[in-house]
Design a protein around this motif. Structure first.
Motif: not given
Length: 143
Positions: A3-12, A33-36, A84-86, A101-102
């Motif tokens: 399981k991987i959590l990837v954090a995004v904010d819309g930046s490049r 994969i979960t995009v947060l 992926v999950q969001t 994540a925890e």
């Protein structure tokens, strides 16, 4: 690793983090994969206190922005046949990322090296740096 959590904010830089995760998926298609996207509450309070926007308007704009960024991330993965999950949450980004994540048992967190709050990061420390210090699992910081 499952399981991987990837954090995004819309930046490049968060787009680069998404690309790195897609590369991992190409190596192991069974990864979950979960995009947060974390809506930063302190920014909400500061904007309201400065009289820039009302809390209701801020919340609506923030929700729409989160949905837009997450939809773009979903589409980025779907192009290559990956699902992926969001997830979106409110709070301080580094704290929320690490708590998710925890509590959800992620094996790794992936973040961009810089986000949309680069100037703020000069005074308070970058989100990626805070995540690396607080995380309950390995953190991949993508340059």
């Amino acid at each position: 690793m499952k399981k991987i959590l990837v954090a995004v904010d819309g930046s490049r830089h968060s787009d680069k983090a998404l690309k790195a995760v897609k590369d991992l998926l190409r190596l192991n298609g069974s990864l979950a994969i979960t995009v947060l996207y974390v809506i930063d509450i302190p920014n909400n309070v500061l904007a309201h206190q400065a009289g820039e926007i009302s809390p209701a308007v801020f919340e609506e704009q923030a929700r729409i922005n989160a949905e837009t960024v997450l939809a773009r991330a979903r589409d980025f993965f779907r192009i290559d046949g990956f699902e992926v999950q969001t997830l979106s949450k409110y709070g301080h980004p580094a704290t929320v990322i690490c708590k998710v994540a925890e509590y959800e048992g992620y094996d790794m967190i992936v973040v961009g090296s810089r986000g949309l709050g680069a100037v703020k990061g000069l005074f308070m420390g970058s989100i990626s740096s805070k995540v690396a210090h607080l995380a309950p699992c390995p953190v991949l910081i993508v340059k």
